[in-house]
Design a protein around this motif. Structure first.
Motif, PDB file in Angstrom:
ATOM      1  N   LEU A  16       0.810  -1.224   0.000  1.00 19.04           N
ATOM      2  CA  LEU A  16       0.000   0.000   0.000  1.00 19.04           C
ATOM      3  C   LEU A  16       0.842   1.273   0.000  1.00 19.04           C
ATOM      4  CD1 LEU A  16      -3.018  -0.091   2.441  1.00 19.04           C
ATOM      5  CD2 LEU A  16      -3.033  -0.075  -0.036  1.00 19.04           C
ATOM      6  N   MET A  17       0.202   2.360  -0.396  1.00 10.55           N
ATOM      7  CA  MET A  17       0.836   3.687  -0.332  1.00 10.55           C
ATOM      8  C   MET A  17       1.432   3.898   1.061  1.00 10.55           C
ATOM      9  SD  MET A  17      -2.237   5.944  -2.000  1.00 10.55           S
ATOM     10  CE  MET A  17      -3.636   4.860  -1.691  1.00 10.55           C
ATOM     11  N   GLY A  18       2.693   4.300   1.097  1.00  9.06           N
ATOM     12  CA  GLY A  18       3.321   4.596   2.391  1.00  9.06           C
ATOM     13  C   GLY A  18       4.037   3.406   3.013  1.00  9.06           C
ATOM     14  N   GLY A  20       6.722   2.009   1.951  1.00 10.92           N
ATOM     15  CA  GLY A  20       8.175   2.156   1.823  1.00 10.92           C
ATOM     16  C   GLY A  20       8.762   1.588   0.541  1.00 10.92           C
ATOM     17  N   LYS A  21       7.916   1.328  -0.472  1.00  6.36           N
ATOM     18  CA  LYS A  21       8.423   0.701  -1.712  1.00  6.36           C
ATOM     19  C   LYS A  21       9.537   1.530  -2.352  1.00  6.36           C
ATOM     20  CE  LYS A  21       4.317   0.960  -2.821  1.00  6.36           C
ATOM     21  NZ  LYS A  21       2.973   1.151  -3.314  1.00  6.36           N
ATOM     22  N   THR A  22       9.338   2.839  -2.410  1.00  9.10           N
ATOM     23  CA  THR A  22      10.322   3.675  -3.111  1.00  9.10           C
ATOM     24  C   THR A  22      11.604   3.833  -2.291  1.00  9.10           C
ATOM     25  OG1 THR A  22       8.528   4.803  -4.237  1.00  9.10           O
ATOM     26  CG2 THR A  22      10.662   5.899  -4.265  1.00  9.10           C
ATOM     27  N   MET A  39       7.663   2.687 -11.010  1.00  6.34           N
ATOM     28  CA  MET A  39       6.638   2.673 -12.074  1.00  6.34           C
ATOM     29  C   MET A  39       5.874   3.991 -12.155  1.00  6.34           C
ATOM     30  SD  MET A  39       5.061  -1.178 -12.130  1.00  6.34           S
ATOM     31  CE  MET A  39       3.812  -0.672 -13.318  1.00  6.34           C
ATOM     32  N   ASP A  40       5.510   4.559 -10.991  1.00  7.27           N
ATOM     33  CA  ASP A  40       4.770   5.832 -11.017  1.00  7.27           C
ATOM     34  C   ASP A  40       5.605   6.919 -11.692  1.00  7.27           C
ATOM     35  OD1 ASP A  40       2.564   4.815  -9.725  1.00  7.27           O
ATOM     36  OD2 ASP A  40       3.039   5.678  -7.773  1.00  7.27           O
ATOM     37  N   ALA A  41       6.901   6.952 -11.359  1.00 10.45           N
ATOM     38  CA  ALA A  41       7.778   7.996 -11.928  1.00 10.45           C
ATOM     39  C   ALA A  41       7.937   7.802 -13.437  1.00 10.45           C
ATOM     40  CB  ALA A  41       9.137   7.966 -11.229  1.00 10.45           C
ATOM     41  N   HIS A  62      -7.641   5.128 -16.956  1.00  6.96           N
ATOM     42  CA  HIS A  62      -6.551   5.388 -17.903  1.00  6.96           C
ATOM     43  C   HIS A  62      -5.202   5.119 -17.226  1.00  6.96           C
ATOM     44  CE1 HIS A  62      -4.633   7.000 -21.428  1.00  6.96           C
ATOM     45  NE2 HIS A  62      -3.913   7.806 -20.671  1.00  6.96           N
ATOM     46  N   PHE A  63      -5.072   5.571 -15.986  1.00  9.02           N
ATOM     47  CA  PHE A  63      -3.828   5.319 -15.251  1.00  9.02           C
ATOM     48  C   PHE A  63      -3.578   3.810 -15.130  1.00  9.02           C
ATOM     49  CE2 PHE A  63      -1.759   4.329 -11.181  1.00  9.02           C
ATOM     50  CZ  PHE A  63      -0.506   4.877 -11.436  1.00  9.02           C
ATOM     51  N   ARG A  64      -4.636   3.047 -14.841  1.00  6.14           N
ATOM     52  CA  ARG A  64      -4.491   1.593 -14.696  1.00  6.14           C
ATOM     53  C   ARG A  64      -4.049   0.959 -16.019  1.00  6.14           C
ATOM     54  NH1 ARG A  64      -3.584   1.571  -9.622  1.00  6.14           N
ATOM     55  NH2 ARG A  64      -5.253   2.428  -8.367  1.00  6.14           N
ATOM     56  N   ALA A  65      -4.558   1.505 -17.139  1.00 11.24           N
ATOM     57  CA  ALA A  65      -4.150   0.980 -18.454  1.00 11.24           C
ATOM     58  C   ALA A  65      -2.670   1.293 -18.702  1.00 11.24           C
ATOM     59  CB  ALA A  65      -5.034   1.588 -19.543  1.00 11.24           C
ATOM     60  N   GLY A  90       3.132   0.950  -8.067  1.00 11.79           N
ATOM     61  CA  GLY A  90       2.060   1.726  -7.438  1.00 11.79           C
ATOM     62  C   GLY A  90       1.204   0.761  -6.611  1.00 11.79           C
ATOM     63  N   GLY A  91       0.622   1.273  -5.531  1.00 10.37           N
ATOM     64  CA  GLY A  91      -0.095   0.396  -4.596  1.00 10.37           C
ATOM     65  C   GLY A  91      -1.254  -0.387  -5.190  1.00 10.37           C
ATOM     66  N   GLY A  92      -1.817   0.111  -6.311  1.00  7.59           N
ATOM     67  CA  GLY A  92      -2.989  -0.555  -6.884  1.00  7.59           C
ATOM     68  C   GLY A  92      -2.664  -1.500  -8.027  1.00  7.59           C
ATOM     69  N   ASN A 128       0.691  13.882  -3.218  1.00  9.35           N
ATOM     70  CA  ASN A 128       0.876  13.314  -4.555  1.00  9.35           C
ATOM     71  C   ASN A 128       0.087  12.024  -4.743  1.00  9.35           C
ATOM     72  OD1 ASN A 128       2.352  11.863  -2.721  1.00  9.35           O
ATOM     73  ND2 ASN A 128       4.103  11.491  -4.080  1.00  9.35           N
ATOM     74  N   ARG A 129      -0.888  11.791  -3.846  1.00  8.35           N
ATOM     75  CA  ARG A 129      -1.655  10.554  -3.947  1.00  8.35           C
ATOM     76  C   ARG A 129      -3.136  10.883  -4.100  1.00  8.35           C
ATOM     77  NH1 ARG A 129       2.578   8.728   0.041  1.00  8.35           N
ATOM     78  NH2 ARG A 129       3.723   7.120  -1.065  1.00  8.35           N
ATOM     79  N   PRO A 130      -3.633  10.829  -5.338  1.00 15.38           N
ATOM     80  CA  PRO A 130      -4.996  11.275  -5.606  1.00 15.38           C
ATOM     81  C   PRO A 130      -6.051  10.517  -4.806  1.00 15.38           C
ATOM     82  CG  PRO A 130      -4.032  10.151  -7.529  1.00 15.38           C
ATOM     83  CD  PRO A 130      -2.936  10.387  -6.561  1.00 15.38           C
ATOM     84  N   LEU A 131      -5.793   9.254  -4.488  1.00 10.98           N
ATOM     85  CA  LEU A 131      -6.812   8.482  -3.761  1.00 10.98           C
ATOM     86  C   LEU A 131      -6.971   8.964  -2.319  1.00 10.98           C
ATOM     87  CD1 LEU A 131      -6.124   4.845  -5.044  1.00 10.98           C
ATOM     88  CD2 LEU A 131      -7.842   6.474  -5.832  1.00 10.98           C
ATOM     89  N   LEU A 132      -5.976   9.734  -1.841  1.00 11.50           N
ATOM     90  CA  LEU A 132      -6.027  10.186  -0.441  1.00 11.50           C
ATOM     91  C   LEU A 132      -6.337  11.671  -0.293  1.00 11.50           C
ATOM     92  CD1 LEU A 132      -2.883   8.346   1.042  1.00 11.50           C
ATOM     93  CD2 LEU A 132      -5.263   7.575   0.993  1.00 11.50           C
ATOM     94  N   GLN A 147      -9.235  -4.612   1.385  1.00 12.53           N
ATOM     95  CA  GLN A 147      -9.570  -5.093   0.029  1.00 12.53           C
ATOM     96  C   GLN A 147      -8.378  -5.709  -0.677  1.00 12.53           C
ATOM     97  OE1 GLN A 147     -10.772  -1.630  -2.128  1.00 12.53           O
ATOM     98  NE2 GLN A 147     -12.586  -1.321  -0.858  1.00 12.53           N
ATOM     99  N   ARG A 148      -7.219  -5.075  -0.499  1.00 17.49           N
ATOM    100  CA  ARG A 148      -6.081  -5.479  -1.329  1.00 17.49           C
ATOM    101  C   ARG A 148      -5.202  -6.561  -0.710  1.00 17.49           C
ATOM    102  NH1 ARG A 148      -4.000   0.393  -3.514  1.00 17.49           N
ATOM    103  NH2 ARG A 148      -5.795   0.868  -4.849  1.00 17.49           N
ATOM    104  N   ALA A 149      -5.304  -6.755   0.605  1.00 19.44           N
ATOM    105  CA  ALA A 149      -4.417  -7.741   1.255  1.00 19.44           C
ATOM    106  C   ALA A 149      -4.416  -9.087   0.524  1.00 19.44           C
ATOM    107  CB  ALA A 149      -4.786  -7.898   2.722  1.00 19.44           C
TER     108      ALA A 149
HETATM  109  C1  S3P Z   1      -2.100   4.151  -5.935  1.00 20.11           C
HETATM  110  C2  S3P Z   1      -0.848   4.285  -5.382  1.00 20.11           C
HETATM  111  C3  S3P Z   1       0.143   5.273  -5.867  1.00 20.11           C
HETATM  112  C4  S3P Z   1      -0.126   5.631  -7.323  1.00 20.11           C
HETATM  113  C5  S3P Z   1      -1.538   6.045  -7.508  1.00 20.11           C
HETATM  114  C6  S3P Z   1      -2.538   4.953  -7.101  1.00 20.11           C
HETATM  115  C7  S3P Z   1      -3.027   3.132  -5.364  1.00 20.11           C
HETATM  116  O1  S3P Z   1       1.455   4.758  -5.738  1.00 20.11           O
HETATM  117  O2  S3P Z   1       0.185   4.552  -8.165  1.00 20.11           O
HETATM  118  O3  S3P Z   1      -1.736   7.205  -6.752  1.00 20.11           O
HETATM  119  O4  S3P Z   1      -4.024   2.795  -6.029  1.00 20.11           O
HETATM  120  O5  S3P Z   1      -2.758   2.632  -4.252  1.00 20.11           O
HETATM  121  P1  S3P Z   1       2.205   4.549  -4.324  1.00 20.11           P
HETATM  122  O6  S3P Z   1       1.729   3.250  -3.757  1.00 20.11           O
HETATM  123  O7  S3P Z   1       3.645   4.495  -4.697  1.00 20.11           O
HETATM  124  O8  S3P Z   1       1.875   5.710  -3.469  1.00 20.11           O
END
Ligand code: S3P
Length: 185
Positions: A16-18, A20-22, A39-41, A62-65, A90-92, A128-132, A147-149
């Motif tokens: 998930l976001m946060g 520590g992947k990066t 990948m996000d970068a 579109h981002f997912r594609a 990315g977390g998703g 920088n995280r639109p979902l949050l 959901q994602r676990a």
């Molecule tokens: C997302 C996580 C983000 C980024 C986008 C969607 C997600 O990456 O891909 O904002 O769906 O969890 P990080 O996990 O690197 O923050």
């Protein structure tokens, strides 16, 4: 080593976001002398827009594609002559079955599993995280974790509960585990 073998020796960080992947990915890259790919970068650079702007203008679909297109490229076309990379996702990314299958073909998939309070602390100031953005982050992250676990669990070769570990310890642990994983090839 042939290209197809090289392609299967990446180290892929999921979670998930946060989680520590990066930061862990950068540390691992230094530790192992492997290139680092976020990948996000890469997507931001390709499109010439930030992730929040892509979500706003083109939508999450579109981002997912774009994520899937990048993974297909990495598997089938990318030049890996500089060596297999450390990939921060990315977390998703795990939401699509095709993505998960590609990630497992690319190499060793590690789920950095971090508890909710730590995720909240680490994402507190980021915009920088639109979902949050402008949302109840505890509720959103809590739901996403639930959901994602199962998706992270299914995709990962290794699940590391890294909430209480510092970056160097996480990177060392993953580096050692990757040696064991790749020695089976
Ligand atoms: C997302 C996580 C983000 C980024 C986008 C969607 C997600 O990456 O891909 O904002 O769906 O969890 P990080 O996990 O690197 O923050």
């Amino acid at each position: 080593m042939t290209a197809s073998l090289t392609r299967r020796r990446a180290i892929i960080l999921i979670g998930l976001m946060g989680c520590g992947k990066t930061t862990v990915g950068r540390e691992l890259s230094k530790m192992l002398g492997m290139p680092f790919l976020d990948m996000d970068a890469v997507i931001e650079e390709q499109i010439g827009k930030s992730i929040p702007a892509i979500f706003r203008d083109e939508g999450e679909g579109h981002f997912r594609a774009l994520e899937t297109a990048l993974l297909r490229y990495l598997l089938h076309e990318a030049d890996w002559s500089n060596g297999a990379p450390i990939i921060s996702t990315g977390g998703g990314v795990v939401l699509k079955e095709e993505n998960c299958a590609i990630l497992r073909q690319l190499g060793f998939c590690v789920w950095l599993n971090v508890e909710l309070d730590v995720l909240l602390a680490r994402t507190a100031r980021a915009n920088n995280r639109p979902l949050l953005l402008n949302k109840d982050r505890r509720a959103i992250l809590g739901n996403l974790l639930e959901q994602r676990a199962p998706f992270y669990a299914r995709t990962a070769h290794l699940r590391l509960n890294s909430s209480q570990m510092d970056i160097r310890s996480v990177a060392s642990y993953v580096a050692n585990a990757s040696r064991g994983f790749f020695s089976k090839y």
